[in-house]
Each structure stands twice: as C-alpha cells, then as structure tokens.
Motif scaffolding. Structure first.
Motif, PDB file in Angstrom:
ATOM      1  N   ASP A  92       0.835  -1.211   0.000  1.00 36.42           N
ATOM      2  CA  ASP A  92       0.000   0.000   0.000  1.00 36.42           C
ATOM      3  C   ASP A  92       0.864   1.253   0.000  1.00 36.42           C
ATOM      4  OD1 ASP A  92      -2.422  -1.226   0.004  1.00 36.42           O
ATOM      5  OD2 ASP A  92      -2.572  -1.338   2.186  1.00 36.42           O
ATOM      6  N   PRO A  93       0.311   2.378  -0.450  1.00 36.79           N
ATOM      7  CA  PRO A  93       1.065   3.636  -0.400  1.00 36.79           C
ATOM      8  C   PRO A  93       1.486   3.969   1.037  1.00 36.79           C
ATOM      9  CG  PRO A  93      -0.993   3.931  -1.608  1.00 36.79           C
ATOM     10  CD  PRO A  93      -1.011   2.557  -1.044  1.00 36.79           C
ATOM     11  N   GLY A  94       2.716   4.404   1.175  1.00 39.41           N
ATOM     12  CA  GLY A  94       3.195   4.878   2.474  1.00 39.41           C
ATOM     13  C   GLY A  94       3.446   3.800   3.508  1.00 39.41           C
ATOM     14  N   ILE A  95       3.456   2.527   3.092  1.00 39.05           N
ATOM     15  CA  ILE A  95       3.608   1.447   4.082  1.00 39.05           C
ATOM     16  C   ILE A  95       5.073   1.283   4.492  1.00 39.05           C
ATOM     17  CG2 ILE A  95       3.885  -0.566   2.548  1.00 39.05           C
ATOM     18  CD1 ILE A  95       1.396  -0.368   5.414  1.00 39.05           C
ATOM     19  N   GLY A  96       5.988   1.722   3.617  1.00 37.59           N
ATOM     20  CA  GLY A  96       7.416   1.622   3.967  1.00 37.59           C
ATOM     21  C   GLY A  96       8.269   0.869   2.958  1.00 37.59           C
ATOM     22  N   LYS A  97       7.795   0.791   1.704  1.00 38.51           N
ATOM     23  CA  LYS A  97       8.537   0.052   0.677  1.00 38.51           C
ATOM     24  C   LYS A  97       9.893   0.701   0.398  1.00 38.51           C
ATOM     25  CE  LYS A  97       5.180   0.686  -2.288  1.00 38.51           C
ATOM     26  NZ  LYS A  97       4.228   1.428  -1.452  1.00 38.51           N
ATOM     27  N   THR A  98       9.870   2.034   0.241  1.00 39.46           N
ATOM     28  CA  THR A  98      11.110   2.742  -0.047  1.00 39.46           C
ATOM     29  C   THR A  98      12.074   2.615   1.137  1.00 39.46           C
ATOM     30  OG1 THR A  98       9.817   4.263  -1.372  1.00 39.46           O
ATOM     31  CG2 THR A  98      12.035   4.959  -0.820  1.00 39.46           C
ATOM     32  N   THR A  99      11.535   2.750   2.340  1.00 36.76           N
ATOM     33  CA  THR A  99      12.366   2.625   3.540  1.00 36.76           C
ATOM     34  C   THR A  99      13.058   1.265   3.570  1.00 36.76           C
ATOM     35  OG1 THR A  99      10.687   3.951   4.647  1.00 36.76           O
ATOM     36  CG2 THR A  99      12.316   2.892   6.053  1.00 36.76           C
ATOM     37  N   GLU A 121      10.187   8.432  -8.469  1.00 34.49           N
ATOM     38  CA  GLU A 121       9.158   9.094  -7.671  1.00 34.49           C
ATOM     39  C   GLU A 121       9.672  10.238  -6.826  1.00 34.49           C
ATOM     40  OE1 GLU A 121       7.089   6.071  -5.488  1.00 34.49           O
ATOM     41  OE2 GLU A 121       6.145   5.396  -7.343  1.00 34.49           O
ATOM     42  N   ARG A 130      15.974  11.618   3.171  1.00 36.18           N
ATOM     43  CA  ARG A 130      15.476  10.338   3.698  1.00 36.18           C
ATOM     44  C   ARG A 130      16.649   9.483   4.209  1.00 36.18           C
ATOM     45  NH1 ARG A 130      11.205   6.593   2.616  1.00 36.18           N
ATOM     46  NH2 ARG A 130      10.200   7.879   1.069  1.00 36.18           N
ATOM     47  N   ARG A 133      17.741  10.843   7.454  1.00 32.69           N
ATOM     48  CA  ARG A 133      16.794  10.537   8.534  1.00 32.69           C
ATOM     49  C   ARG A 133      16.937   9.093   9.004  1.00 32.69           C
ATOM     50  NH1 ARG A 133      11.639   8.367   8.260  1.00 32.69           N
ATOM     51  NH2 ARG A 133      11.392   8.794   6.056  1.00 32.69           N
ATOM     52  N   HIS A 209       3.196  -0.741  -7.049  1.00 38.94           N
ATOM     53  CA  HIS A 209       2.091  -0.196  -6.260  1.00 38.94           C
ATOM     54  C   HIS A 209       0.938  -1.170  -6.246  1.00 38.94           C
ATOM     55  CE1 HIS A 209       3.916   3.542  -5.450  1.00 38.94           C
ATOM     56  NE2 HIS A 209       4.182   3.762  -6.723  1.00 38.94           N
ATOM     57  N   ARG A 241       5.030  -3.959  10.808  1.00 35.84           N
ATOM     58  CA  ARG A 241       4.761  -4.267   9.408  1.00 35.84           C
ATOM     59  C   ARG A 241       5.076  -5.744   9.151  1.00 35.84           C
ATOM     60  NH1 ARG A 241       3.057  -0.005   9.917  1.00 35.84           N
ATOM     61  NH2 ARG A 241       3.641   1.983   9.003  1.00 35.84           N
ATOM     62  N   MET A 261       8.293  -0.297  12.779  1.00 34.77           N
ATOM     63  CA  MET A 261       8.539   0.923  11.996  1.00 34.77           C
ATOM     64  C   MET A 261       8.617   2.118  12.939  1.00 34.77           C
ATOM     65  SD  MET A 261       8.512   1.912   8.783  1.00 34.77           S
ATOM     66  CE  MET A 261       8.078   3.137   7.618  1.00 34.77           C
ATOM     67  N   GLY A 263      10.434   6.473  13.099  1.00 36.36           N
ATOM     68  CA  GLY A 263      11.020   7.544  12.302  1.00 36.36           C
ATOM     69  C   GLY A 263      12.424   7.209  11.842  1.00 36.36           C
TER      70      GLY A 263
HETATM   71  N1  LIG Z   1       9.914  12.294   8.983  1.00 33.93           N
HETATM   72  C1  LIG Z   1       9.413  11.128   9.362  1.00 33.93           C
HETATM   73  N2  LIG Z   1       9.409  10.778  10.648  1.00 33.93           N
HETATM   74  C2  LIG Z   1       8.913   9.609  11.045  1.00 33.93           C
HETATM   75  N3  LIG Z   1       8.416   8.691  10.228  1.00 33.93           N
HETATM   76  C3  LIG Z   1       8.394   8.967   8.942  1.00 33.93           C
HETATM   77  C4  LIG Z   1       8.894  10.177   8.439  1.00 33.93           C
HETATM   78  N4  LIG Z   1       8.746  10.170   7.109  1.00 33.93           N
HETATM   79  C5  LIG Z   1       8.190   8.998   6.804  1.00 33.93           C
HETATM   80  N5  LIG Z   1       7.979   8.263   7.889  1.00 33.93           N
HETATM   81  C6  LIG Z   1       7.403   6.909   7.965  1.00 33.93           C
HETATM   82  O1  LIG Z   1       7.691   6.257   6.780  1.00 33.93           O
HETATM   83  C7  LIG Z   1       6.488   5.851   6.133  1.00 33.93           C
HETATM   84  C8  LIG Z   1       6.621   6.026   4.647  1.00 33.93           C
HETATM   85  O2  LIG Z   1       7.570   5.145   4.230  1.00 33.93           O
HETATM   86  P1  LIG Z   1       7.973   4.997   2.701  1.00 33.93           P
HETATM   87  O3  LIG Z   1       8.108   6.307   2.052  1.00 33.93           O
HETATM   88  O4  LIG Z   1       9.124   4.062   2.709  1.00 33.93           O
HETATM   89  O5  LIG Z   1       6.695   4.273   2.116  1.00 33.93           O
HETATM   90  P2  LIG Z   1       6.432   3.792   0.626  1.00 33.93           P
HETATM   91  O6  LIG Z   1       5.729   2.480   0.754  1.00 33.93           O
HETATM   92  O7  LIG Z   1       7.664   3.860  -0.159  1.00 33.93           O
HETATM   93  O8  LIG Z   1       5.394   4.887   0.144  1.00 33.93           O
HETATM   94  P3  LIG Z   1       5.013   5.310  -1.359  1.00 33.93           P
HETATM   95  O9  LIG Z   1       3.970   4.332  -1.792  1.00 33.93           O
HETATM   96  O10 LIG Z   1       4.454   6.671  -1.189  1.00 33.93           O
HETATM   97  O11 LIG Z   1       6.253   5.273  -2.161  1.00 33.93           O
HETATM   98  C9  LIG Z   1       5.422   6.739   6.671  1.00 33.93           C
HETATM   99  O12 LIG Z   1       4.169   6.106   6.655  1.00 33.93           O
HETATM  100  C10 LIG Z   1       5.910   6.992   8.069  1.00 33.93           C
HETATM  101  O13 LIG Z   1       5.467   5.963   8.907  1.00 33.93           O
END
Ligand SMILES: Nc1ncnc2c1ncn2[C@@H]1O[C@H](COP(=O)(O)OP(=O)(O)OP(=O)(O)O)[C@@H](O)[C@H]1O
Ligand SMILES: [Mg+2]
Length: 447
Positions: A92-99, A121, A130, A133, A209, A241, A261, A263
């Motif tokens: 899902d969007p924002g779940i943490g794939k990039t992280t 992206e 990132r 961080r 996605h 996660r 997960m 910050g």
């Molecule tokens: N500045 C921050 N401080 C704390 N947590 C953060 C911060 N920025 C992002 N996050 C955490 O990281 C998550 C987003 O992770 P990431 O960008 O890896 O997701 P993604 O799956 O790659 O999203 P997308 O689909 O948008 O590419 C956020 O939901 C949040 O929990």
C-alpha cells in the motif's frame, strides 16, 4: 491507417492488449480507436541455452545467496537473496517500501555489493534527506529518472550487484505509445529490466504499487516474470509491518517477516510472540490467545470477538483475519452444540495485529472468544487455545501441536486447551484436552 509489415503487431495504447491485426475497438478495455502499430521487440535473454543439454553436478550446485543481514528479509527470501534473482515488492502507499529498500541497499553496500537505486518518484534532495533521517551512512549510486533507457544505459556502463527500481509504474518507455503506468508500459518495463538484470547476473528488486483491490497494479504477468513476490503489509496506525512471501522460486512461501517501523527506520522483530504480547494489556472479555504457525515460526496471536444484541432484522457477522464463511459454519456448530442460539446477536471477530490466519487450527480460539464474550467472562493472559472444529462440534488434531505447546511454554502461558494427543512435554504447563464444543462451553467461565 498504417500498413502492417510481416513482423509488426498492434497494441492498445490504453491497456496494452496485443493483436496481429488492427482493431477498431479493444476487446479488453473496450476503448475505441486505441490501436497503434508497434515494431517487434527483440526478446534476447543472456541466460538462454538454445540447445538441449544434460545438467552436470556443477550446474546443479546450490544457488549463491547474498545474506542481507536484515534477519526478517533473509527469512522471507529463504536464507538470503539469490544472486541474479528478480524480486517484486508490493504494498500500500506509504507502508514503507522505499524505507525497506533503502535499508537493503545500505546493508548490501556494506557487504561489498555495488548497488544502483533508481527512483522515478522522488528527487535527489528528497532521497538524500530520507537517507539522512534513516541514519544510513553507506554510499551507493542513485538515479532519478522515469526513462527506461536511462536505466538500461546505466546498467550497460557499469556492472551492479543489485538494482532497485522504485517503482515499476513510474518508469516508462517513450518509444511505446501507451501512457506511463498503463499495463502495456508496466509489462514492457518489467520485461526489459528483468531480462537485462538476469543477463548481467544482477539481483533486481522492483517496487510495485498496489491497487485498491489489493493486487499489484499492472498485469498479473508481472508476478509470473519475477522469481519472488513479496507483499509489505500492516496497519499504518500500528508500529509493525509484515513482509509476506506470495511466491518464491528459491524458498518456502507463507514465511512472514515482522518489522517495527519508527522515524529512524525499520527494525527486525526477532521474537514476535514477545512483541505481540507486549503490545497488549490485559486480556479482556471475548479475547483468547492462539499459537499460530506461519512458515516455520510460531507466533502467539490474540483473537477477539464481540457478541451483542442486534439492531438489524438480520444479525451481522463480520470477521477480520479469519475466513467469514468459516465463521458462519462455526457459529452454526456452536449453536447446535450448546442450544443457545445467536439468532438475535451480532458477532464480530478480529485477529489482532493485522494477521490473516487461514489454518483451521484457530477455530477453537475463535469459538472460545465468542463464548467468552457471550458468557461475559475473561479467559486470561495465561491460557491459549488451538484445534480444528468439525461440523459435529468435535475437536480435531492439527499440525505442529508440539511446536505450539513449546512456544506457549516459552512465553509463560500456563494452560492450553487443545485436542487430545498425549505425547506432549507438559512441564510447567497444564494441557486441558477438549473433545468437543460442549466441553469447551462447560469449561469457560467455570474455571
Ligand atoms: N519524517 C518522518 N518521521 C517519522 N516517520 C516517517 C517520516 N517520514 C516517513 N515516515 C514513515 O515512513 C512511512 C513512509 O515510508 P515509505 O516512504 O518508505 O513508504 P512507501 O511504501 O515507499 O510509500 P510510497 O507508496 O508513497 O512510495 C510513513 O508512513 C511513516 O510511517
Ligand atoms: Mg516509496
């Protein structure tokens, strides 16, 4: 209309449907006048063996694996990333794939693997902040582009051990008439990148996605093309996660990796039972514990249920993490066994932590939770339940009973309700053998 040559073909510019003849209306997406003539794509795969051969022992040797050092990632991959394999990571969007991919890139760079991170992206500045961080010091190469050719030429110039593409939907081939992100583009980009990576023996992770329905956006063929499909899931409101294997040519499926997960990034949760137990307070009415086995690892989960007088003409039955059809059957079986109909009660069941449990062994825990809510009594933090319930209300044995009992002992559970087996190690634990639902009903709330 352009004239067809012998080898060219036509493709729908919206959905990528291919046909040898020009069509006015696309049979797949029903669009009108969407077909354009395309030049054939040379399908050269550097790994092809075009004449029959007999495999020798050397060729049958185990695949080479790179251990990423991220325990949960290595677990779901079946003991590390196989060199030259292609992995599709959905979520899902924002779940943490990039992280997650940043952490992998960093860990592998530290292990001497040359990594290229392609982002379609985020800008270089975003990526840098990132990286800061997440506290990742390792230096690996970035490429911020949406053009397929840029990636291919970067790969031709330098040999990388790992290529990460974030995400497949953001990369497109400008030579094709379809829109970026359309099925045709996704298919083309994924095919070309997978082939190039295989030919160069480069391990390849591609992020995909997920659509609203929960499937990876783009054609299903994406999942067939790669060696491993992983889904990154979880409730964004909760700190953990799950990384789940959907397909793996190099290891077992059904393996689950658990991450926490924050910050500062993702950390592997190596003792999930302890982790899930520490996340919860007291066990309330309608809650029970269940030793679940996913892949090779036991995890103690909490199953919750509410039964309450309904306000609807038809009582509602809802379930999260437990098959709702099974819930219907289970309710009928319980009703028949105890003669206390739930006809005027709504029943809701939830497996906490976002886990989806498919094994029938959870039946007894679900029944216990429902009865606990119905009898308005608590089952306690020191009691667990497992066993499959048959249609006549009898309790049946399930697989890995010993492993489940051991995990309960390890975590400090003192009592287990389960089917009779008789071969267990019963030190520090009371095994309450149950034969059917009636017996369970009598035991609940009565000690
Ligand atoms: N500045 C921050 N401080 C704390 N947590 C953060 C911060 N920025 C992002 N996050 C955490 O990281 C998550 C987003 O992770 P990431 O960008 O890896 O997701 P993604 O799956 O790659 O999203 P997308 O689909 O948008 O590419 C956020 O939901 C949040 O929990
Ligand atoms: Mg991302």
């Amino acid at each position: 209309m352009s004239k067809s040559t012998k080898k060219s073909f036509f493709a729908c510019t919206t959905c990528g449907y291919e046909s040898l003849k020009w069509l006015g209306k696309c049979p797949m997406c029903q669009g009108w006048d969407t077909f354009k003539e395309m030049a054939p794509v040379a399908k050269a795969n550097g790994k092809e063996q075009r004449r029959p051969v007999i495999l020798s022992d050397e060729e049958l040797a185990d695949e080479e694996r790179i251990v990423t050092g991220i325990e949960e990632m290595d677990r779901v991959l079946g003991g590390g990333m196989t060199t030259g394999s292609a992995i599709l990571l959905g979520g899902d969007p924002g779940i943490g794939k990039t992280t997650l991919c940043f952490e992998i890139a960093s860990k592998l760079t530290e292990r001497g693997v040359k990594v290229l991170y392609v982002s379609g992206e985020e800008s270089l500045k975003q990526l840098a902040s990132r990286k800061k961080r997440l506290g990742l010091a390792a230096r690996f190469a970035f490429l911020t582009t949406n053009h397929l050719d840029d990636i291919l030429s970067a790969m031709a110039e330098e040999r990388y051990g790992l290529l990460i593409v974030d995400s497949v939907q953001s990369i497109y081939n400008p030579k094709l008439p379809m829109l970026p992100g359309s099925m045709g583009q996704v298919k083309d980009v994924a095919t070309r990148l997978t082939m190039e990576a295989k030919a160069a023996d480069t391990s390849f992770i591609v992020i995909g996605h997920v659509t609203k329905e929960g499937a990876i956006a783009g054609p299903k063929i994406l999942e067939h093309m790669v060696d491993t499909v992983l889904y990154f899931e979880g409730d964004k409101m909760l700190p953990y996660r799950l990384l789940r294997t959907i397909k793996n040519r190099y290891g077992a499926v059904e393996e689950v990796g658990i991450f926490q997960m924050s910050g500062g990034g993702l950390t592997s949760v190596e003792n999930p039972s302890q982790f899930f137990m520490s996340q919860r307070g007291e066990i309330g009415e309608g809650s029970s514990l269940f030793p679940y086995i996913t892949g090779s690892r036991p995890i103690i989960l909490e199953v919750q249920a509410i039964t309450q007088k309904t306000n609807f003409s038809m009582p509602r039955r809802l379930s999260l993490g437990y098959d709702v059809n099974r819930l219907f059957i289970l309710i009928s079986v319980v009703e028949k066994a105890i003669g206390k109909p739930f006809f005027d009660r709504d029943i809701y069941v939830n497996v906490t932590g976002g886990m989806k449990v498919n094994e029938p062994g959870i039946d007894l825990a679900v029944a216990a939770s429902i009865l606990s809510s119905f009898k308005e009594t608590t089952l306690g933090r020191d009691t667990a339940f497992f066993g499959e319930i048959g249609l006549t209300g009898e309790l049946r044995k399930i697989v890995n009973m010993d492993l489940r009992i051991k995990e309960c002992q390890r975590i400090g559970i003192r009592r287990i309700f389960c089917p009779a087996d008789g071969t267990h190690d019963t030190s520090n634990i009371e095994i309450v053998t149950i034969r059917n639902i009636k017996e369970l009903y009598k035991r609940i709330g009565n000690g």
